[in-house]
Structures are given as C-alpha cells and as structure tokens.
Scaffold this motif. Structure first.
Motif, PDB file in Angstrom:
ATOM      1  N   TYR A 107      13.847 -40.637  86.660  1.00 54.71           N
ATOM      2  CA  TYR A 107      14.961 -40.582  85.709  1.00 54.71           C
ATOM      3  C   TYR A 107      14.962 -39.251  84.957  1.00 54.71           C
ATOM      4  CZ  TYR A 107      15.009 -45.630  86.529  1.00 54.71           C
ATOM      5  OH  TYR A 107      15.065 -46.879  87.113  1.00 54.71           O
ATOM      6  N   MET A 108      13.768 -38.818  84.588  1.00 53.64           N
ATOM      7  CA  MET A 108      13.640 -37.555  83.858  1.00 53.64           C
ATOM      8  C   MET A 108      14.173 -36.387  84.676  1.00 53.64           C
ATOM      9  SD  MET A 108      10.143 -35.854  82.358  1.00 53.64           S
ATOM     10  CE  MET A 108      10.228 -34.699  80.988  1.00 53.64           C
ATOM     11  N   VAL A 109      13.802 -36.350  85.954  1.00 58.81           N
ATOM     12  CA  VAL A 109      14.222 -35.255  86.824  1.00 58.81           C
ATOM     13  C   VAL A 109      15.713 -35.350  87.133  1.00 58.81           C
ATOM     14  CG1 VAL A 109      13.918 -34.194  89.094  1.00 58.81           C
ATOM     15  CG2 VAL A 109      11.913 -35.013  87.815  1.00 58.81           C
ATOM     16  N   ASN A 110      16.176 -36.531  87.521  1.00 59.95           N
ATOM     17  CA  ASN A 110      17.577 -36.697  87.917  1.00 59.95           C
ATOM     18  C   ASN A 110      18.537 -36.433  86.759  1.00 59.95           C
ATOM     19  OD1 ASN A 110      16.868 -37.351  90.548  1.00 59.95           O
ATOM     20  ND2 ASN A 110      16.811 -39.545  90.161  1.00 59.95           N
ATOM     21  N   GLN A 111      18.133 -36.807  85.570  1.00 56.83           N
ATOM     22  CA  GLN A 111      18.984 -36.601  84.389  1.00 56.83           C
ATOM     23  C   GLN A 111      18.655 -35.309  83.650  1.00 56.83           C
ATOM     24  OE1 GLN A 111      18.654 -40.202  82.018  1.00 56.83           O
ATOM     25  NE2 GLN A 111      18.999 -41.502  83.808  1.00 56.83           N
ATOM     26  N   ASN A 112      17.643 -34.595  84.167  1.00 59.14           N
ATOM     27  CA  ASN A 112      17.242 -33.292  83.612  1.00 59.14           C
ATOM     28  C   ASN A 112      17.044 -33.360  82.097  1.00 59.14           C
ATOM     29  OD1 ASN A 112      16.495 -30.630  83.582  1.00 59.14           O
ATOM     30  ND2 ASN A 112      18.421 -29.847  84.413  1.00 59.14           N
ATOM     31  N   TRP A 113      16.133 -34.231  81.691  1.00 57.42           N
ATOM     32  CA  TRP A 113      15.902 -34.448  80.271  1.00 57.42           C
ATOM     33  C   TRP A 113      15.578 -33.155  79.532  1.00 57.42           C
ATOM     34  CZ3 TRP A 113      12.224 -39.317  80.030  1.00 57.42           C
ATOM     35  CH2 TRP A 113      12.927 -40.442  80.508  1.00 57.42           C
ATOM     36  N   LEU A 114      14.725 -32.330  80.124  1.00 52.88           N
ATOM     37  CA  LEU A 114      14.266 -31.136  79.407  1.00 52.88           C
ATOM     38  C   LEU A 114      15.423 -30.219  79.022  1.00 52.88           C
ATOM     39  CD1 LEU A 114      11.060 -30.242  81.472  1.00 52.88           C
ATOM     40  CD2 LEU A 114      11.215 -31.589  79.358  1.00 52.88           C
ATOM     41  N   VAL A 115      16.375 -30.054  79.917  1.00 52.61           N
ATOM     42  CA  VAL A 115      17.540 -29.211  79.636  1.00 52.61           C
ATOM     43  C   VAL A 115      18.514 -29.946  78.720  1.00 52.61           C
ATOM     44  CG1 VAL A 115      19.550 -28.047  80.657  1.00 52.61           C
ATOM     45  CG2 VAL A 115      17.293 -27.859  81.744  1.00 52.61           C
ATOM     46  N   SER A 116      18.632 -31.254  78.908  1.00 50.08           N
ATOM     47  CA  SER A 116      19.593 -32.026  78.097  1.00 50.08           C
ATOM     48  C   SER A 116      19.225 -32.019  76.619  1.00 50.08           C
ATOM     49  CB  SER A 116      19.681 -33.471  78.598  1.00 50.08           C
ATOM     50  OG  SER A 116      18.535 -34.225  78.227  1.00 50.08           O
ATOM     51  N   TYR A 117      17.942 -31.802  76.302  1.00 49.96           N
ATOM     52  CA  TYR A 117      17.520 -31.784  74.900  1.00 49.96           C
ATOM     53  C   TYR A 117      18.208 -30.676  74.102  1.00 49.96           C
ATOM     54  CZ  TYR A 117      13.539 -34.816  76.170  1.00 49.96           C
ATOM     55  OH  TYR A 117      12.746 -35.844  76.615  1.00 49.96           O
TER      56      TYR A 117
END
Length: 199
Positions: free
Chosen positions: A125-135
């Motif tokens: 989920y973290m990779v697919n939703q790109n959490w790091l960039v979404s922050y």
C-alpha cells in the motif's frame, strides 16, 4: 518522527536504512535475527524516537495538539513533521523527493526475508500509493492520519488533523524548522559512534 524522516536520517547506508524503517515492527529479542548493521539501524530508530519524544520543541508541538488529539498528539506531530520534510525536501537533500522515495522503496524490497510480517502487510500500500511523496501535501497526511484513526478503539480525531495543520500551519512549521537541524546533528553523531564502534 515518521517513515520519511527515519529513512532520510539513515543516510546512504542501505542496511542502516532498512533497520531504521522496520524498527517499530521488531520486538525484544527479535532484533538478534537481523544482520549486525540492520540491528544498528533498529537501535538508531529507537534513539531518534527517544530524542524526539524528550525534545522541548516537540513538546510544544504536542501540547498544542493535545486538546484535540489527546494521547495521539505525538502520532499527529510525527506525521506533521514528515509533511514539512517532504514539502521542503529540496532544502535538506540535493535529491528530489520522488527519486529518494523510489530508491527507498526499491532498497526496502530488495531482501523480502528480512521484512517483518507487519511490514510485508502495509508495504504494498505504501509503495502503490507513494506515501513518502504524498506527505508533501496536506491531503496526503490527511489520508495517512485518517487511516490510522480507523485502527483506534475510540474517536481519536486524527482524521481531522489536516484541518488543524491548515489552521495553525506557521506555528508547526516554525517548530519543525527549529527542531529538525538539531535532530540531524544528533543523528550524525550517533551514526559516527556506531561506525566507530564497529572498527
């Protein structure tokens, strides 16, 4: 601090970065199953958390959040600080955030057998939703905190944390900008001590 800060503060050392990333999913003697440098990353994560939790500037942030988020004030503060790192990443790294995130995801997934079960569950989920960039966007941390709120046993209010950030943005940003360089200096010192102790 949250995922982005822990990954970023590990520098270019892949094993240190992996340990720092998985640390919250490693309990007690479980640390002993990991390679030595990954163990150091796990310990570094804990040092970062201890330093952050006892820092007076972070205390100010949490006290402002406490009336609305009570015992989850620290969780909200961690995510806010990741937002300020992400949204101003160019001030802290010569590498674009998107590039950093892609490399971090790749490194973390390089050796799946080292990943705890909890990490294996949320990492796709973290990779697919790109959490790091979404922050970098308030909408991104709102999604993250809403997800966390669904896993609490009572009304944490975390799904409304984006509204609080917008309302008092300059105060939280100033506290982050005061705190983060001090944290960076502390982590640099700790990594030097770790490296020296291995020689």
């Amino acid at each position: 601090m949250n995922y982005l800060a822990h990954l970023f503060l590990s520098g270019d050392d892949e094993d240190l970065r992996l340990g720092n990333f998985i640390a919250d999913s490693v309990r007690g003697a479980q640390i002993l199953v990991f390679p030595a440098r990954v163990q150091q990353g796990i310990k570094l994560h804990r040092l970062i958390d201890a330093y952050t939790d006892t820092h007076p500037i972070v205390h100010q942030t949490k006290e402002r959040l406490r009336p609305k988020f009570r015992k989850y004030a620290g969780v909200v503060a961690d995510v806010y600080y990741d937002h300020f790192l992400a949204s101003n990443f160019h001030l802290y790294s010569p590498q674009p955030l998107k590039t950093f995130a892609a490399e971090a995801y790749s490194q973390i997934q390089r050796d799946p057998k080292l990943l705890p079960e909890r990490v294996m569950h949320f990492l796709p989920y973290m990779v697919n939703q790109n959490w790091l960039v979404s922050y970098a966007q308030i909408s991104g941390i709102t999604r993250a905190l809403t997800g966390l709120s669904r896993r609490t046993t009572f009304d944490s209010g975390m799904e409304r944390a984006g509204e609080e950030l917008e309302l008092n943005y300059p105060f939280y940003q100033k506290e982050f900008e005061q705190f983060f360089p001090e944290l960076q200096a502390y982590v640099t010192q700790q990594i030097s001590l770790i490296t020296f102790s291995e020689k």
